[in-house]
Design a protein around this motif. Structure first.
Motif, PDB file in Angstrom:
ATOM      1  N   ARG A 116     -52.111   6.054  -4.681  1.00 46.64           N
ATOM      2  CA  ARG A 116     -51.832   4.648  -4.998  1.00 46.64           C
ATOM      3  C   ARG A 116     -51.186   4.516  -6.372  1.00 46.64           C
ATOM      4  O   ARG A 116     -50.263   3.717  -6.553  1.00 46.64           O
ATOM      5  CB  ARG A 116     -53.117   3.826  -4.958  1.00 46.64           C
ATOM      6  CG  ARG A 116     -53.663   3.596  -3.579  1.00 46.64           C
ATOM      7  CD  ARG A 116     -54.970   2.829  -3.679  1.00 46.64           C
ATOM      8  NE  ARG A 116     -55.564   2.573  -2.395  1.00 46.64           N
ATOM      9  CZ  ARG A 116     -56.812   2.144  -2.245  1.00 46.64           C
ATOM     10  NH1 ARG A 116     -57.580   1.913  -3.298  1.00 46.64           N
ATOM     11  NH2 ARG A 116     -57.292   1.931  -1.042  1.00 46.64           N
ATOM     12  N   ILE A 119     -47.527   5.624  -6.194  1.00 46.30           N
ATOM     13  CA  ILE A 119     -46.728   4.590  -5.520  1.00 46.30           C
ATOM     14  C   ILE A 119     -46.536   3.397  -6.439  1.00 46.30           C
ATOM     15  O   ILE A 119     -45.432   2.861  -6.568  1.00 46.30           O
ATOM     16  CB  ILE A 119     -47.395   4.184  -4.180  1.00 46.30           C
ATOM     17  CG1 ILE A 119     -47.310   5.337  -3.183  1.00 46.30           C
ATOM     18  CG2 ILE A 119     -46.762   2.915  -3.629  1.00 46.30           C
ATOM     19  CD1 ILE A 119     -48.210   5.173  -1.970  1.00 46.30           C
ATOM     20  N   ARG A 120     -47.616   2.961  -7.096  1.00 46.08           N
ATOM     21  CA  ARG A 120     -47.565   1.777  -7.963  1.00 46.08           C
ATOM     22  C   ARG A 120     -46.744   2.015  -9.229  1.00 46.08           C
ATOM     23  O   ARG A 120     -45.919   1.196  -9.605  1.00 46.08           O
ATOM     24  CB  ARG A 120     -49.006   1.387  -8.337  1.00 46.08           C
ATOM     25  CG  ARG A 120     -49.112   0.218  -9.289  1.00 46.08           C
ATOM     26  CD  ARG A 120     -50.526   0.022  -9.794  1.00 46.08           C
ATOM     27  NE  ARG A 120     -50.865   1.061 -10.762  1.00 46.08           N
ATOM     28  CZ  ARG A 120     -52.108   1.421 -11.061  1.00 46.08           C
ATOM     29  NH1 ARG A 120     -53.136   0.856 -10.474  1.00 46.08           N
ATOM     30  NH2 ARG A 120     -52.319   2.368 -11.954  1.00 46.08           N
ATOM     31  N   TYR A 122     -44.818   4.890 -10.173  1.00 44.94           N
ATOM     32  CA  TYR A 122     -43.694   5.831 -10.229  1.00 44.94           C
ATOM     33  C   TYR A 122     -42.656   5.613  -9.135  1.00 44.94           C
ATOM     34  O   TYR A 122     -41.809   6.466  -8.910  1.00 44.94           O
ATOM     35  CB  TYR A 122     -44.224   7.275 -10.162  1.00 44.94           C
ATOM     36  CG  TYR A 122     -45.003   7.647 -11.402  1.00 44.94           C
ATOM     37  CD1 TYR A 122     -44.358   8.225 -12.490  1.00 44.94           C
ATOM     38  CD2 TYR A 122     -46.356   7.385 -11.498  1.00 44.94           C
ATOM     39  CE1 TYR A 122     -45.063   8.541 -13.632  1.00 44.94           C
ATOM     40  CE2 TYR A 122     -47.070   7.690 -12.639  1.00 44.94           C
ATOM     41  CZ  TYR A 122     -46.413   8.273 -13.701  1.00 44.94           C
ATOM     42  OH  TYR A 122     -47.113   8.583 -14.847  1.00 44.94           O
ATOM     43  N   SER A 123     -42.682   4.459  -8.488  1.00 48.20           N
ATOM     44  CA  SER A 123     -41.744   4.255  -7.380  1.00 48.20           C
ATOM     45  C   SER A 123     -40.287   4.261  -7.823  1.00 48.20           C
ATOM     46  O   SER A 123     -39.414   4.615  -7.046  1.00 48.20           O
ATOM     47  CB  SER A 123     -42.073   2.960  -6.632  1.00 48.20           C
ATOM     48  OG  SER A 123     -41.935   1.855  -7.494  1.00 48.20           O
ATOM     49  N   ASN A 124     -40.029   3.896  -9.063  1.00 48.26           N
ATOM     50  CA  ASN A 124     -38.648   3.880  -9.563  1.00 48.26           C
ATOM     51  C   ASN A 124     -38.412   4.938 -10.633  1.00 48.26           C
ATOM     52  O   ASN A 124     -37.517   4.797 -11.459  1.00 48.26           O
ATOM     53  CB  ASN A 124     -38.312   2.491 -10.129  1.00 48.26           C
ATOM     54  CG  ASN A 124     -38.312   1.427  -9.053  1.00 48.26           C
ATOM     55  OD1 ASN A 124     -37.834   1.671  -7.953  1.00 48.26           O
ATOM     56  ND2 ASN A 124     -38.859   0.276  -9.360  1.00 48.26           N
ATOM     57  N   ASN A 127     -38.299  12.346  -9.923  1.00 45.98           N
ATOM     58  CA  ASN A 127     -39.224  13.353  -9.395  1.00 45.98           C
ATOM     59  C   ASN A 127     -39.882  14.127 -10.525  1.00 45.98           C
ATOM     60  O   ASN A 127     -41.069  14.468 -10.444  1.00 45.98           O
ATOM     61  CB  ASN A 127     -38.488  14.317  -8.463  1.00 45.98           C
ATOM     62  CG  ASN A 127     -38.085  13.664  -7.164  1.00 45.98           C
ATOM     63  OD1 ASN A 127     -38.613  12.620  -6.793  1.00 45.98           O
ATOM     64  ND2 ASN A 127     -37.136  14.276  -6.470  1.00 45.98           N
ATOM     65  N   ILE A 130     -42.824  12.261 -11.923  1.00 46.28           N
ATOM     66  CA  ILE A 130     -43.961  12.327 -10.995  1.00 46.28           C
ATOM     67  C   ILE A 130     -44.641  13.684 -11.107  1.00 46.28           C
ATOM     68  O   ILE A 130     -45.876  13.769 -11.194  1.00 46.28           O
ATOM     69  CB  ILE A 130     -43.511  12.051  -9.544  1.00 46.28           C
ATOM     70  CG1 ILE A 130     -42.988  10.619  -9.418  1.00 46.28           C
ATOM     71  CG2 ILE A 130     -44.656  12.307  -8.562  1.00 46.28           C
ATOM     72  CD1 ILE A 130     -42.301  10.320  -8.109  1.00 46.28           C
TER      73      ILE A 130
END
Length: 180
Positions: A116, A119-120, A122-124, A127, A130
């Motif tokens: 979660r 996704i919350r 690091y969506s933009n 890599n 992340i």
């Protein structure tokens, strides 16, 4: 200090990504005549190095929560029925525990909480960022999550399964509030 008197103060605790903010929002919407407060909306004086703090025993009194305490005291003077706190420490901080009537821990498995968060947060992002966060989690951050499982979870009044649908979590908490 105010135990047993209205407004009834409910804290929602759990690990980062565990669902605290979502549950606080929906519970606040479900309860009549309530307000919500989020720990994340404040800048607190606390440990400079969180991992060192955890390794030295995680003394929750090291956090100066005066701004949050002040806001709680102000809300207690309002004609509210409930105050819902997105607050990670449950009853572990003595100044806040004086105000909390019900401490709820959202027990979300660490892998789900981490997914979660990615996704919350690091969506933009790249890599590489992340992967860096995953390396940081494995080398340091996981200890902070485990600290919460060791100290916050057992110091909560109710533990709710964080893998349940949000509506079921809200129903469970709401039913528990009505019992009290």
């Amino acid at each position: 200090m105010k135990k047993g008197k209205l407004p009834y103060v409910i804290s929602i605790s759990g690990v980062s990504g565990g669902g605290k903010t979502t549950i606080t929002k929906y519970l606040n919407e479900r309860l009549k005549n309530s307000k919500q407060i989020s720990f994340d909306d404040y800048e607190f004086d606390g440990p400079d190095d969180i991992m060192k703090w955890v390794d030295q025993g995680a003394n929750y009194e090291d956090w100066n929560l005066a701004p949050l305490v002040s806001d709680i005291e102000s809300l207690l003077a309002e004609p509210l029925d409930y105050i819902v706190l997105d607050f990670p420490f449950a009853n572990k901080h003595s100044k806040m525990s004086n105000y909390i009537d019900l401490a709820i821990y959202i027990d979300t498995p660490l892998d789900i909480a981490m997914a979660r968060r990615v996704i919350r947060d690091y969506s933009n992002r790249s890599n590489e960022s992340i992967l860096h966060e995953m390396e940081n989690y494995l080398s340091n951050g996981r200890r902070g999550y485990l600290e919460m499982l060791k100290s916050i979870k057992p110091n909560s009044d109710i533990i709710v399964d964080g893998t349940l649908p949000v509506s079921k979590i809200i129903d469970t908490i709401y039913e528990e509030i009505l019992k009290r």
